[in-house]
Every structure is written in structure tokens, then in C-alpha cells.
Design a protein around this motif. Structure first.
Motif, PDB file in Angstrom:
ATOM      1  N   LEU A 204       0.808  -1.210   0.000  1.00 47.35           N
ATOM      2  CA  LEU A 204       0.000   0.000   0.000  1.00 47.35           C
ATOM      3  C   LEU A 204       0.848   1.269   0.000  1.00 47.35           C
ATOM      4  N   TRP A 205       2.022   1.207   0.629  1.00 49.13           N
ATOM      5  CA  TRP A 205       2.803   2.426   0.880  1.00 49.13           C
ATOM      6  C   TRP A 205       3.117   3.215  -0.398  1.00 49.13           C
ATOM      7  N   PRO A 206       3.602   2.593  -1.461  1.00 44.02           N
ATOM      8  CA  PRO A 206       3.971   3.404  -2.628  1.00 44.02           C
ATOM      9  C   PRO A 206       2.778   3.880  -3.472  1.00 44.02           C
ATOM     10  N   VAL A 207       1.567   3.349  -3.191  1.00 45.58           N
ATOM     11  CA  VAL A 207       0.452   3.683  -4.089  1.00 45.58           C
ATOM     12  C   VAL A 207      -0.691   4.407  -3.382  1.00 45.58           C
ATOM     13  N   TRP A 208      -0.603   4.618  -2.066  1.00 39.08           N
ATOM     14  CA  TRP A 208      -1.786   5.123  -1.372  1.00 39.08           C
ATOM     15  C   TRP A 208      -2.171   6.527  -1.832  1.00 39.08           C
ATOM     16  N   ARG A 209      -1.203   7.370  -2.149  1.00 38.12           N
ATOM     17  CA  ARG A 209      -1.558   8.717  -2.613  1.00 38.12           C
ATOM     18  C   ARG A 209      -2.227   8.661  -3.992  1.00 38.12           C
ATOM     19  N   GLN A 210      -1.736   7.780  -4.837  1.00 44.70           N
ATOM     20  CA  GLN A 210      -2.345   7.645  -6.173  1.00 44.70           C
ATOM     21  C   GLN A 210      -3.765   7.102  -6.060  1.00 44.70           C
ATOM     22  N   LYS A 211      -3.983   6.111  -5.191  1.00 42.50           N
ATOM     23  CA  LYS A 211      -5.303   5.511  -5.042  1.00 42.50           C
ATOM     24  C   LYS A 211      -6.319   6.475  -4.424  1.00 42.50           C
TER      25      LYS A 211
END
Length: 982
Positions: A204-211
Motif C-alpha cells: 500500500l505504501w507506494p500507491v496510497w496517494r495515487q489511489k
């Protein structure tokens, strides 16, 4: 007992999520004020209240700690109603930037509040309390029923909080009513917290802002946002700030640091960092030249050449500064030996007004100064008006004794007596260097006299930041004027003149200070006053031949002399060269054609004799000497006189003396020289007896002390409201609200030995003043010990491994906690309140730095800043030793407690006289009470009511402890005076 600390956290974020100290999750949707936590510990009340708006952001947060209210509202931070800028220091708390967050840290409790600020409100807030606060029972007090429990929803779904955001559950969170009409910052604060639950190793860490469409924060200037990084950016001041915590932060691009010495948020490489000195900023590569050395700015630090100015011995009235920089006041009005120099088989001895040498050049440099140059390199400048003052210069190869000290770059032995032993107090030291009879003086403390009132008023010019004196460091003006025995105005002008000379010695020109202060000099005849008078080529005699004064390299002095274009013709007349008298080998003549034949010489001789007679029969087998009948040299007829210098002229004083070959010892008995007694600290010792002092064993032999031993450990003392006594015995005062480095290793040790002791000011009484009470001891980058609240707390750093031998030990002895680190040669002694002592083994000489000085024996360079520049302002020096984290503002103005509480000063002076009284009489000859008395007054003036007793008792206890270190135990506490509560 060592405490291992843990930290409990209470959080609120998003539109109403609350995590309690016990890690229970709630959701509270309300626009009413909610008390997040409230507790009382050690009599200190703490209260944190939050209030959310309709969009979910906290529109108002109120933090109350020890009656100080901090409010977060409309994107601003106010303390006690005043808007603040960061960093902000208050006696009770510290507010500063912490990554992309803002942090408030209490100084009276192990408690902090961290929040994410936005223009419309606060999106997240954390309250941290150390485990020791558990006894205070911090709790959540809600004013309204909970609308929704997020924890219940999580339990029903049988999922971890992080998984709410994963895959199909992302839409569930978005559609939930907790995000309807919610500010995007509040929404993103919730997602960020859940992502942190998962950790930076999760999918989740590298994609949470994108999601979640949450944009990263915007950083100012050249700084770049980093999701996880140290909370404090590397700067020119601190290129490698320590930090074990990773948070959302703004950092410089790789390979650069933030230039914190210029406006804006600009990043540069370390080699492009500027330097600071005296409040001015210098670009990299800039050269700063002073009178004594030149410095170049290299990578944000000063690289300086060796100091080329030779040290001086200054005797300004009764105030003496030795060649090695030790300062003291000579008690009593006697004839003293300023210094003795051994040259081959000859010994030269200088009193305060006379020079005995056949090879000297003597001349008037102005109407106020006489200059003396000797063949063996000594220079002497004598100010003759309005008060005799002496300034001595010697080649660095010479070794001296006398009032001017030992001239060996070590202040420890400056108080070496004429009999060869080192005293710790001024009186026995100075008495050993008297010539002729001299009675011990009474105390010269000045208390509530008209002189002191006059001195306080006039000397305040030196502390006025807008006066012309503000460019230079403070000087002992009040004390010198207070003890004046002649005209007050003259004494004031002398004190101010000494201040100006001290500034000029460092190349700082004060300007026309005499006109500003009413200390004008009236010149005779047609002479004119100047601050830059020189003798070279300034007389009519110099026009007719070589001027020997030009061969003596001296600085200009103030006084009356001739203006450019004229020359001194007579003592009170300046003439143009055309009207000058013509001088030749045998005399002088007026200008014009003359016939010269022959020459003449004039000699002056002055002799004084003082005759006394025996009025009674001489006791103990002594003989009566009548100088009028038969002259006898009586200068060396006692054991005491054998070690003292004496005049080359025969000196006869009528009286009772021992027969030839015998000497009067300190008990009044006639003995042979081999059986002569010795004196130390007021006690008499027979030949063959020994004493131990200053880590040396000294044996008395024939009236002289012979000492052997190893160097003493260095001791730095800090107590009360910023009273410092460095390793090299320099006393100063610095009072700041930040954390400062007391002592640290100055360079990487070849054996990997590293330590640092830091101190933080914590309030001790009223809000304007602080005391040193929180101490941090870092050992080998392995363990940190925190001394606070009468406890020692241990924090182990990453990579720590269990050792076969413990690194340190902790003992409680009486009122003190003692931390001993044998392998590092370090001992820290803490009285559980404000007094701290640092002891270092002699092997650390010249290898440490900080507020305790550099422990190299030279007191003159103790004010060495963290950027490697010697300064003369204690404010500039103290500010330079702020720790890199957390950021903290400079102290810009010194606080004078007795001015703030003027009605306390008379009380303080009366109380502190105990140090000069018979109570401590046995210690006066062992430890000079002068500095402790002055500190006592400042400490007693610092606080009102019970606070002033705290300051008074602290200062007196510090002196009593110094006496104990010299094996003098003083029972000074009584049921009514500083009694101990165990």
C-alpha cells in the motif's frame, strides 16, 4: 535506579477518528469542543481541547500547560494571546517545525503535542506522554456521546485497519458518510494514518496517494518533499543533525544542505556555506582579519591562523589579568611584585611602578602614557593619569612568577607563591608577593553605598544595546567604581577607559566615548587630545637625528600631544618645525646660526630612607638593629623573606632581628635556613612536612615548597540561573531557553571514544528566568542518559549490544547522583536540581569543546564558538552551542535579575554576606569566595518569594561544595537557613 522509557500516544485525525492512549479507536463527529486529555502531574495542570468544524478539520485547538495557553486557529499559532513565529521558546515550552508538522514540547513535563497545520485548520494531532506519566492517569474526557466507533466496524469486517484501503474496500471508505462534505486535508490525513499502520514495506505504501488522489505537501524554496525522512533538514550550521525518527518531511536535494544563514529556503553544498561572526554573514572563502589573527571561511566554519598578539599582563589599579588570562582583584594596598624573570644568572624584578635594568628605552608616548622597552624584549606601558595602570608584554619564551602569573599557557598554576606552592585563593597568593610590611586587608565587598548606586547608573552604558559601547564585550565596571577610593567620576572614567582598551586590543574601535560619557581630558598649553597618539617623530628632538622611539613597536594610545604638522618643543608647547629648538649631543639652541662648542650632562638621583628604633628589649635572643648607628641589610632576615624578591639596594629598617646566620620563622623563632618553616593557606608547616594540593604532594624544605605530581582532572561547574565555571576556571553567565552542549569531544578520537553532555534550561521560579536541570549524557553513540526530575532515564540506541563490562555506573551519594564512565575518563555529578559538575581526566586536555571551554589551560580562548571562532560576547558564544535539534532561537538580550527585581538586591547582598562571614572563614584561604558571592547575588535576585531562597541556597551550597573539595567541611545549614528536606 535507571528508568527505561516508553511513550504513549493519543491521536486524532481525519474528520473525527480518535485513538486513545490504550490504542482504542473511536470515531466522534462533532463540532463542539472536546477535551482530548487532561491530567495533573507534580502540581502542573495539562489540558488539550479540540474543536472541529463542519468540514472535519480542527478549527480550534487549545493546549494548556502550567497556566500557559497555546491556541491553534485560522492557520496561526498564538501563545498567551500573541501570534508567534517558529521556532519559539518560552520558559515552559518550545514550539518548532517538525518535518511537515509543528511540535510543542513541554519543558516542565515529559509531554508533547504534534500537529499538521493547514490554512483552514488542523488535520491531525498527536499527544505524546512518557510512561512515567501513567501515574497521572491521563484520560479522554468526552463531552458528548460517541456517534460512531470505527473500531466496531473494523472488528465486524475481521480486517486490519490498513486493509480498509486495499482493493475493493477503497470504494467502501470513499462512499462512507464519514467522508461526505469533508475537507480534502482531513480525508487525506485519515488515509495517511492508515498507510502508516501498514508500514513502508507494505504494498500500500507506494500507491496510497495515487489511489486516494491525495497530493503530497508543498515544500518551501528549494526543499523537496519526502514521505519518510528525518524531521530536521541538514543545514550549514548542522550538516548532520541527529535523528532516529522518520516522518513526512521537507529536505534539501541530495548532496546539499539548507542555508540557514540567509533568508529564504535556499540549498547549497557544504563547501558553499557562509560563515557568521559578530552577527555578520561572510561568503565562503571570505577572509576576516583582526589585529591578532586572520580567519578564512571554509565550509561554514572559520579556519584561523595562530594568534600573533603576545599576551599581556594588565594591572589596572587593584585588578589584575595574568599573562595566561586569569583575572582577579588584589586585596589591600601594598607594594607587590608584578613579575620576576630569570635571564641567565640575573634576576629582574618589577614592582608596580619601577623598573630596575641598565638596558631600557623610556619615553612619553602621550601626556597619559609612558613607554618602556628593554633589551631582553620586555615592553611596559604605564598609564600615569588619572590612575597608575601597568601593561606588560614579554616574549613567549620567558617564564615568570609574581602577580602576573607563570606565563606558560596554563592558568592552573598562576597562583604560584614566592615559596613555590600553588594557592587557590587570592589573599595568600598576593601576600606572598608583597615587598615590605603589609597587613591582610578587610573584606572589600561594596554594599548599598552611594558609590554602588552611582556605579550601577553610570556603568549601565556598557549593557545598553543602543549605546556606543554595545559593539564590545562587558567589563567589570560596577565593581571597580564601587571600590573607588578617590573621586567617583575619575574612577568611572578609568573603568570605562579599561573597557575601551580591552576592546581596542581586539581591533574594535569604540569611537569618541569620552565626549559621550563626560570623561573629557583637558590638555595643557596648545596640546590637543587624541585617541591615537604616538611618540615616533612627534618631538622637535626627532627632527635633528634618529628617533629611538620609532624602533619600539607599540600601539597608539590616548592622551594629549601635538597635532599633525607640529612637534613637541617644551612639555606644554607644540611648534611647527621652523620654530623647533635644535638639539645636539651637548644641548639645544634656538633655530638660526649658532656656534657649538662642548657639551654638558645632567644626572638626577633620588634616595629615601625610613628609620625605626627598638622601643623595647628584643625577645628570643634577637638583636636590636639601629640603622643610624650601623647600616645592616635587613631585607632578608626572616624565613618568609628568603623566597621573596628584594631590591638590589641595601635596605635597612631598625628593629629586632635574628643574629647573623639565623632567620625568624613564621612562629617568631630564630632558626637556621635549613629549618625554616613554610606557609600554605594560612597554616605554618615545619621543614620536612608535606601537604597535598592541586593533585601534587609538596614538601617544605628550608622555607621553600617542592612539589611533584600529575595534572589534576578538569572540573566544569554549572549551577543556578546560568552560572558557569569552565574547565580552565573562567566564570561567566549565560541564560538561554534551549538545549546547549556543555562538553563534547572536539574531533574524532583515534580510539573511537565519543561523548557529549548537554543541558537544557527548565524553569525554576518565575517565567522570565531559567535554571539548568535537564541533562543529557550521550556515551559512545550507544546509550543516552537523561537526568531529570530527580531520576536517570536510559535510552538505548539502535545497534546496541550487551557488553561484558558495563559502560557506566550510577551511584547516589547523599544529595547527589554520580554517573561514572571509567573507560572515557568522564564523571557527571548532579544534585538532582540545578548544580552539575563535569569531571574529565587530564588526557582530555585540548580535546573537548562546548560551554565548558576547551580544557587547554588557556582561559583566553574559552569562548570558542561551535564554528571555531573565539568571540568576546557570552551571548554569541552561548548561542553558538545550541544543539542542532530541535531548532531554537538565539538569546538576543541578557537579563540582569537585580534590575528586574531591584527591591530584592539589598536583601540578596545581606544574605550573601554569609560567604564572606566567619561561617566560611576556614575556607576563605582555600577557595576564593568572590565569584560565588557575585553569583549568589544574581541568583538571589532571580526570583521572588521562595524562588529567591532557592537561588540563594544553590549558590551558597556551590561554595560549600567547593570548600569540601579542599577538605574544609562547613556546617552552614540550619533549621531556618536552607534546611534539607529528605
Amino acid at each position: 535506579m535507571v528508568l527505561i522509557t516508553t511513550t504513549d500516544v493519543c491521536k486524532t485525525y481525519g474528520s473525527g477518528v480518535i485513538q486513545s492512549f490504550s490504542k482504542t479507536l473511536f470515531y466522534l463527529k462533532s463540532t463542539c469542543p472536546v477535551t482530548l486529555t487532561r491530567f495533573t502531574l507534580l502540581g502542573v495542570n495539562c489540558d488539550v481541547t479540540v474543536q472541529r468544524g463542519s468540514t472535519g478539520l480542527m478549527t480550534r485547538v487549545e493546549i494548556l500547560v502550567n497556566k500557559v495557553t497555546t491556541v491553534l486557529q485560522d492557520g496561526k499559532v498564538t501563545v498567551e494571546g500573541n501570534s508567534i513565529s517558529l521556532p519559539f521558546e518560552h520558559t515552559y515550552q518550545h514550539v518548532y517545525q517538525y518535518g511537515v508538522y509543528i511540535k510543542l514540547r513541554s519543558k516542565v513535563l515529559p509531554f508533547s503535542v504534534t500537529w499538521r497545520n493547514h490554512s483552514e485548520g488542523v488535520s491531525s494531532l498527536w499527544v505524546r506522554c512518557q510512561a512515567t506519566l501513567q501515574t497521572a492517569k491521563p484520560h479522554l474526557l468526552f463531552l458528548y456521546n460517541l456517534h460512531y466507533s470505527l473500531q466496531q466496524k473494523i472488528n465486524k469486517q475481521k480486517r486490519s485497519p490498513a486493509k480498509i484501503l486495499v482493493a475493493k474496500n477503497v470504494k467502501t471508505c470513499h462512499s462512507h458518510y464519514m467522508f461526505k462534505n469533508i475537507n480534502v486535508d482531513a480525508k487525506c490525513a485519515f488515509f495517511e494514518e492508515v498507510a502508516r499502520w501498514c508500514g513502508n514495506q507494505s504494498r500500500l505504501w507506494p500507491v496510497w496517494r495515487q489511489k486516494t488522489s491525495c497530493k503530497p505537501p508543498t515544500c518551501p524554496g528549494d526543499l523537496k518533499y519526502q514521505e519518510l525522512g528525518p524531521p530536521f533538514a541538514p543545514t550549514c550550521t548542522s550538516p548532520q543533525p541527529p535523528s532516529d525518527i522518520l516522518i513526512s518531511t521537507c529536505l534539501p536535494p541530495p548532496g546539499t544542505v539548507l542555508n540557514d544563514r540567509a533568508e529564504g529556503y535556499h540549498c547549497v553544498t557544504v563547501k558553499d556555506c557562509p560563515c557568521v561572526y559578530g552577527g555578520k554573514t561572510y561568503p565562503p572563502g571570505a577572509q576576516r582579519n583582526s589585529k591578532c589573527q586572520s580567519c578564512v571561511c571554509v565550509q561554514g566554519k572559520w579556519t584561523c591562523s595562530a594568534n600573533v598578539c603576545p599576551p599581556t599582563c594588565n594591572i589596572e589599579g587593584q585588578f589584575v589579568t595574568t599573562f595566561d588570562g586569569k583575572q582577579y582583584s588584589v586585596p589591600g594596598k601594598c607594594t607587590y611584585v608584578a613579575l620576576t624573570i630569570s635571564l641567565g644568572h640575573s634576576q629582574y624584578c618589577f614592582s608596580c611602578v619601577c623598573v630596575f635594568s641598565d638596558y631600557t628605552t623610556v619615553f612619553w608616548q602621550s601626556s597619559m602614557f609612558v613607554q618602556v622597552q628593554t633589551s631582553f624584549g620586555m615592553k611596559m606601558k604605564v598609564q600615569v593619569f588619572p590612575e597608575i595602570q601597568l601593561y606588560l608584554y614579554l616574549p613567549p619564551t620567558e617564564k615568570t612568577t609574581g602577580l602576573c602569573g607563570t606565563y606558560n599557557n596554563d592558568t592552573e598554576d598562576d597562583f604560584t607563591t614566592s615559596s613555590g606552592i600553588v594557592e587557590n585563593a587570592v589573599l595568600p597568593f598576593s601576600q606572598s608577593w608583597t615587598m615590605g610590611g603589609c597587613s591582610p586587608p578587610d573584606s572589600s565587598i561594596c554594599i548599598n553605598t552611594e558609590k554602588e548606586i552611582f556605579a550601577e547608573e553610570k556603568c549601565s552604558l556598557l549593557r545598553n544595546t543602543s549605546s556606543m559601547f554595545a559593539r564590545c564585550h562587558d567589563y567589570a565596571c560596577v565593581h571597580r567604581t564601587c571600590q573607588c577610593t578617590s573621586g567617583l567620576k575619575d574612577c568611572l572614567c578609568v573603568a570605562l577607559s579599561n573597557y575601551v582598551k580591552a576592546c581596542a586590543s581586539q581591533g574594535i574601535n569604540i569611537g569618541d566615548w569620552r565626549a559621550e560619557t563626560g570623561c573629557n581630558i583637558v590638555c595643557n598649553g596648545n596640546l590637543r587630545f587624541s585617541y591615537n597618539m604616538q611618540a615616533c617623530n612627534q618631538t622637535c628632538r626627532s627632527l635633528t637625528g634618529r628617533d629611538p622611539t620609532c624602533e619600539v613597536q607599540v600601539d597608539p594610545v590616548e592622551g594629549c600631544g601635538c597635532m599633525p604638522g607640529t612637534h613637541l618643543n617644551t612639555p606644554q608647547e607644540c611648534s611647527p618645525s621652523t620654530l623647533c629648538m635644535c638639539h645636539y649631543q651637548g644641548g639645544s639652541t634656538r633655530p638660526g646660526p649658532v656656534t657649538i662648542d662642548g657639551y654638558a650632562a645632567v644626572f638626577f638621583f633620588l634616595e629615601m630612607n625610613m628609620l625605626l628604633f627598638c622601643l623595647v628589649d628584643c625577645p628570643g635572643g634577637k638583636l636590636c638593629v639601629h640603622c643610624a648607628q650601623a647600616k645592616v641589610n635587613t631585607a632578608q632576615k626572616t624565613c618568609e623573606s628568603l623566597s621573596k624578591p628584594f631590591s638590589v639596594d641595601e635596605n635597612c629598617t631598625s628593629g629586632c632581628y635574628c643574629p647573623a646566620g639565623l632567620f625568624e620563622d613564621h612562629n617568631g623563632t630564630c632558626v637556621t635556613q635549613e629549618n625554616c618553616t613554610c606557609e600554605f593557606s594560612g597554616s605554618v608547616y615545619a621543614s620536612g612536612q608535606s601537604v597535598e594540593t592541586n593533585c601534587k604532594k609538596c614538601i617544605c624544605r628550608g622555607g621553600q615548597w617542592y612539589c611533584e605530581g600529575e595534572p589534576c582532572p578538569g572540573v566544569c561547574e554549572v549551577f543556578g540561573n546560568g552560572q558557569y565555571n569552565t574547565f580552565d576556571s573562567m566564570w561567566y553567565r549565560f541564560d538561554g531557553n534551549c538545549q546547549y552542549t556543555l562538553v563534547e569531544v572536539s574531533c574524532k578520537n583515534l580510539n573511537g571514544e565519543q561523548f557529549a553532555v548537554r543541558v537544557e534550561s527548565v524553569p525554576c521560579c518565575d517565567e522570565a528566568l531559567t535554571c539548568s536541570r535537564a541533562i543529557s549524557v550521550d556515551l559512545q553513540d550507544v546509550v543516552t542518559l537523561i537526568l531529570r526530575d530527580m531520576n536517570v532515564t536510559q535510552t538505548l540506541k539502535a545497534g546496541w549490544q550487551l557488553q561484558a563490562q558495563p559502560l557506566y555506573s550510577i551511584h547516589t551519594v547523599g544529595l547527589h547522583i554520580i554517573i561514572s564512565v571509567p573507560d572515557l575518563g568522564l564523571t557527571v555529578i548532579w544534585d538532582k536540581n540545578t548544580r552539575v559538575k563535569i569531571k574529565l581526566q587530564a588526557r582530555w586536555k585540548g580535546k573537548v569543546r562546548g560551554l565548558c571551554g576547551n580544557f587547554d589551560g588557556k582561559v583566553m580562548n574559552d569562548l570558542l564558538t561551535s564554528s571555531s571562532s573565539v568571540v568576546f560576547s557570552t551571548l554569541e558564544f552561548g548561542n553558538s552551542w545550541k544543539t542542532a535539534v530541535p531548532p531554537c532561537s538565539d538569546v538576543t538580550q541578557e537579563v540582569f535579575p537585580c534590575e528586574r527585581h531591584s527591591y530584592c538586591e539589598a536583601w540578596a547582598q545581606r544574605r550573601c554576606m554569609i560567604l564572606q562571614s566567619d561561617t566560611f572563614r576556614d575556607c576563605h584561604l582555600k577557595v576564593d569566595p568572590t565569584h560565588y558571592y557575585q553569583a549568589c547575588i544574581l541568583e538571589s535576585c532571580s526570583c521572588e518569594f521562595e524562588g529567591r531562597f532557592l537561588g540563594f541556597c544553590t549558590a551558597v551550597a556551590a561554595y560549600a561544595e567547593a570548600c569540601t573539595a579542599q577538605n574544609v567541611c562547613i556546617k552552614w545549614r540550619t533549621p531556618d537557613l536552607c534546611r534539607m528536606c529528605l
